[in-house]
Design a protein around this motif. Structure first.
Motif, PDB file in Angstrom:
ATOM      1  N   ASP A  24       0.818  -1.215   0.000  1.00 31.15           N
ATOM      2  CA  ASP A  24       0.000   0.000   0.000  1.00 31.15           C
ATOM      3  C   ASP A  24       0.850   1.261   0.000  1.00 31.15           C
ATOM      4  N   THR A  25       1.992   1.200   0.664  1.00 31.43           N
ATOM      5  CA  THR A  25       2.828   2.397   0.782  1.00 31.43           C
ATOM      6  C   THR A  25       4.282   2.085   0.469  1.00 31.43           C
ATOM      7  N   ARG A  26       5.005   3.138   0.167  1.00 32.05           N
ATOM      8  CA  ARG A  26       6.448   3.087  -0.017  1.00 32.05           C
ATOM      9  C   ARG A  26       6.995   4.364   0.617  1.00 32.05           C
ATOM     10  N   ARG A  27       7.813   4.184   1.645  1.00 30.54           N
ATOM     11  CA  ARG A  27       8.409   5.315   2.373  1.00 30.54           C
ATOM     12  C   ARG A  27       7.344   6.289   2.885  1.00 30.54           C
ATOM     13  N   GLY A  28       6.262   5.707   3.403  1.00 30.94           N
ATOM     14  CA  GLY A  28       5.223   6.507   4.029  1.00 30.94           C
ATOM     15  C   GLY A  28       4.243   7.175   3.071  1.00 30.94           C
ATOM     16  N   GLN A  29       4.416   6.962   1.798  1.00 28.59           N
ATOM     17  CA  GLN A  29       3.538   7.548   0.784  1.00 28.59           C
ATOM     18  C   GLN A  29       2.828   6.412   0.037  1.00 28.59           C
TER      19      GLN A  29
END
Length: 128
Positions: A24-29
């Motif tokens: 769903d996310t990558r590095r909080g995004q």
């Protein structure tokens, strides 16, 4: 240039990996495929790999092209190993380390090796 090529390969692998893993996310995004869809994320990753290949060719060093191309092969091998482990639910330490080498360490190791190859005049011991 080599650092840019390494980062393009790395980013492409993250785009592809997030689609495969359904992240769903990558590095909080939000992961790219969550924002733009699976097809666009895969195409973006493919585009980065294509651009990295062009940049590699422009270095005009066959040994570096071979070394960095091996990274792409290793990324695929690592992903296949991860999929197999996820299906069986079992990953021994050796398998875990092998998968991590293919998915991560190979990129770093072969990028460093390529830098040495580009520098030239280094012993085989330093390169390997």
């Amino acid at each position: 240039r080599l650092a840019e090529i390494t980062e393009m390969i790395h980013t492409a692998s993250l785009f592809h990996d997030d689609v495969i893993d359904g992240a769903d996310t990558r590095r909080g995004q939000p992961a790219a495929h969550r924002e733009f869809g699976n097809k666009m994320a895969i195409l973006a990753g493919d585009y980065l790999l294509a651009r990295a290949s062009i940049c590699l060719a422009r270095l005009r060093n066959v040994d570096v092209v071979e070394c960095m191309s091996t990274v792409i092969e290793h990324l695929v091998r690592g992903e296949v190993l991860q999929i197999k482990d996820n299906r069986t639910g079992v990953a021994d330490m050796e398998g875990y380390l092998r998968k991590n080498f293919y998915k991560t360490a190979s990129l770093m190791a072969n990028s460093c090796k390529s830098a040495a190859l580009l520098r030239g005049n280094v012993s085989g011991e330093v390169v390997d």
